[in-house]
Design an enzyme around this catalytic site. Sequence first.
Site, PDB file in Angstrom:
ATOM      1  N   ARG A  79      -3.581  -5.822  -9.275  1.00  0.00           N
ATOM      2  CA  ARG A  79      -2.140  -5.587  -9.385  1.00  0.00           C
ATOM      3  C   ARG A  79      -1.436  -6.417  -8.320  1.00  0.00           C
ATOM      4  NH1 ARG A  79       1.506  -1.266  -7.263  1.00  0.00           N
ATOM      5  NH2 ARG A  79       3.424  -1.767  -8.360  1.00  0.00           N
ATOM      6  N   HIS A 123       8.872  -6.317  -6.632  1.00  0.00           N
ATOM      7  CA  HIS A 123       8.343  -5.497  -5.541  1.00  0.00           C
ATOM      8  C   HIS A 123       9.154  -5.841  -4.282  1.00  0.00           C
ATOM      9  CE1 HIS A 123       4.536  -3.120  -4.309  1.00  0.00           C
ATOM     10  NE2 HIS A 123       5.349  -3.091  -3.282  1.00  0.00           N
ATOM     11  N   GLU A 168       8.523   1.182  -7.677  1.00  0.00           N
ATOM     12  CA  GLU A 168       9.108   2.256  -6.881  1.00  0.00           C
ATOM     13  C   GLU A 168      10.635   2.226  -6.805  1.00  0.00           C
ATOM     14  OE1 GLU A 168       7.114   2.480  -3.100  1.00  0.00           O
ATOM     15  OE2 GLU A 168       5.230   3.055  -4.032  1.00  0.00           O
ATOM     16  N   ASN A 293       2.443   5.726  -8.120  1.00  0.00           N
ATOM     17  CA  ASN A 293       1.938   5.489  -6.767  1.00  0.00           C
ATOM     18  C   ASN A 293       1.979   6.810  -6.019  1.00  0.00           C
ATOM     19  OD1 ASN A 293       1.938   2.831  -7.492  1.00  0.00           O
ATOM     20  ND2 ASN A 293       3.584   2.199  -6.101  1.00  0.00           N
ATOM     21  N   TYR A 295       0.982   8.857  -2.296  1.00  0.00           N
ATOM     22  CA  TYR A 295       0.506   8.835  -0.903  1.00  0.00           C
ATOM     23  C   TYR A 295       0.434  10.213  -0.257  1.00  0.00           C
ATOM     24  CZ  TYR A 295       0.604   3.825  -1.164  1.00  0.00           C
ATOM     25  OH  TYR A 295       0.324   2.537  -1.530  1.00  0.00           O
ATOM     26  N   GLU A 352      -1.062   2.789  -7.133  1.00  0.00           N
ATOM     27  CA  GLU A 352      -1.294   2.646  -5.689  1.00  0.00           C
ATOM     28  C   GLU A 352      -1.763   3.970  -5.134  1.00  0.00           C
ATOM     29  OE1 GLU A 352       1.937   1.230  -3.197  1.00  0.00           O
ATOM     30  OE2 GLU A 352       2.464  -0.295  -4.680  1.00  0.00           O
TER      31      GLU A 352
HETATM   32  C1  FCB Z   1       4.345   1.725  -1.258  1.00  0.00           C
HETATM   33  C2  FCB Z   1       4.681   0.288  -1.543  1.00  0.00           C
HETATM   34  C3  FCB Z   1       3.696  -0.697  -0.999  1.00  0.00           C
HETATM   35  C4  FCB Z   1       3.158  -0.278   0.343  1.00  0.00           C
HETATM   36  C5  FCB Z   1       2.665   1.145   0.288  1.00  0.00           C
HETATM   37  C6  FCB Z   1       2.055   1.632   1.575  1.00  0.00           C
HETATM   38  O1  FCB Z   1       5.508   2.475  -1.182  1.00  0.00           O
HETATM   39  O2  FCB Z   1       4.804   0.065  -2.917  1.00  0.00           O
HETATM   40  O3  FCB Z   1       4.311  -1.955  -0.966  1.00  0.00           O
HETATM   41  O4  FCB Z   1       4.119  -0.469   1.312  1.00  0.00           O
HETATM   42  O5  FCB Z   1       3.712   1.999  -0.059  1.00  0.00           O
END
Ligand code: FCB
Length: 435
Positions: A79, A123, A168, A293, A295, A352
């Site tokens: 990607r 991006h 995002e 994505n 986290y 992600e």
């Molecule tokens: C996401 C982004 C990527 C990177 C990660 C840690 O929000 O898409 O570019 O910064 O976080």
Amino acid sequence: MFSVDRGQFGPNFVFGTATAAYQIEGGQIDGRGQSIWDTFAATPGNVKNADDGHMACDHYNRWPEDLDLIRDGGFDGYRFSFAWPRLIPEGTGAVNQAGVDFYDRLVDGMLERGLKPFATLYHWDLPSALQDKGGWMNRDIAGWFADYAELVAKKFGDRLHATATINEPWCVSVLSHLLGVHAPGYRDLRAAAHAMHHVLLAHGTAIGVLRDNGVKNLGIVLNLEKAEAASDSAEDLAALDIGDALFNRWFLDGVYKGQYPEVLTNILAKYLPAAWHKDMETIARPLDWAGINYYTRGIYAADPARAAFPIRQVKGPLEKNDLGWEIYPQGLTDLLVRVSREYTKLPIYVTENGMSENDDTRREAFYDLHLKAVLDAQAQGADVRGYFAWSLLDNYEWAEGYTSRFGIVHVDYETQKRTPKGSYRAFQGMLHNTR
Ligand code: FCB
């Protein structure tokens, strides 16, 4: 070593790694135009150590070595993102042939190595010339972006395995126009409300253009967080409703249902572009896959002192990465199940997931837990078809500069030497099925 096997994920499951142009390419030569991150980074106080993407990982020159690393890791897909200012330096108009040639080589390089190209059109590196005209605050961006999408379609469309319009949209709009953390660094409700709508309008408009030009397998990548309340009090639950709407539902409801959460259209009524509701059909154009994505989670508490958004995020008790983000694999399972139950039956890709950390044994454990979380989501019926580790390389982590390292491959920025970490080896072991 991971405790899961690739076979558990299903026969055609795509494992990949992810990067973004501004974070790795460098190569600010050969006609590339300026982007909002160049000037945002050059402005004192915006980015740690005033780091910028001038050199980054020098991927512009070292891409063959980087693609070799992805192939040798056993990954199926890559990607990456196109840099709009490299292809169209002023954002509209003249095309930069050197930029077209670069992505020609890059995409062909993926195909030669048997890697499926998963492209992202945007991006975050908006051409500065478009920011001068208001960028995401200007409705015309839907047309500018569609013209750029058409160029990508014509030059590369037939070679891309999957294409996402925007990475995002929450970051593009809220983080960059309300919280001021990312370029262009606005802290303004009207700016944010306009950007929140226009980023989705640009997405939907581009989807139409990509389809008309025969590009297959289209989607958008949303960053979602598991939103939870700080307590069961009515106030905190109301805060959760607003927080979840702002982070998740604005974008999910917009793209997959063609509507916005009422709690937000009420708050933002005065600041949204006029007649926004006429655009909802365009915003909700049918897609082929859903990118997520993930986290961490967000915990919301009421904060009546804050005007338009009477909420605040509170710190949770869980173990954290070195940016202070809680590690919460269950959140990934919950979100994947939520999206598949409440929003769409399309194939879902985790586009992600990863961890900022110097101690790579922690990163390896993080990946293991989150891969299991994907299996749990599949077991609960979510149609997850792929998983991309963020990131292939340590790279330019936006406002955190080069201090934060998300890579499964270490980069020495002095020498540009790449060194695979244990987490890379763990993927390699699983993907080559050597355990
Ligand atoms: C996401 C982004 C990527 C990177 C990660 C840690 O929000 O898409 O570019 O910064 O976080």
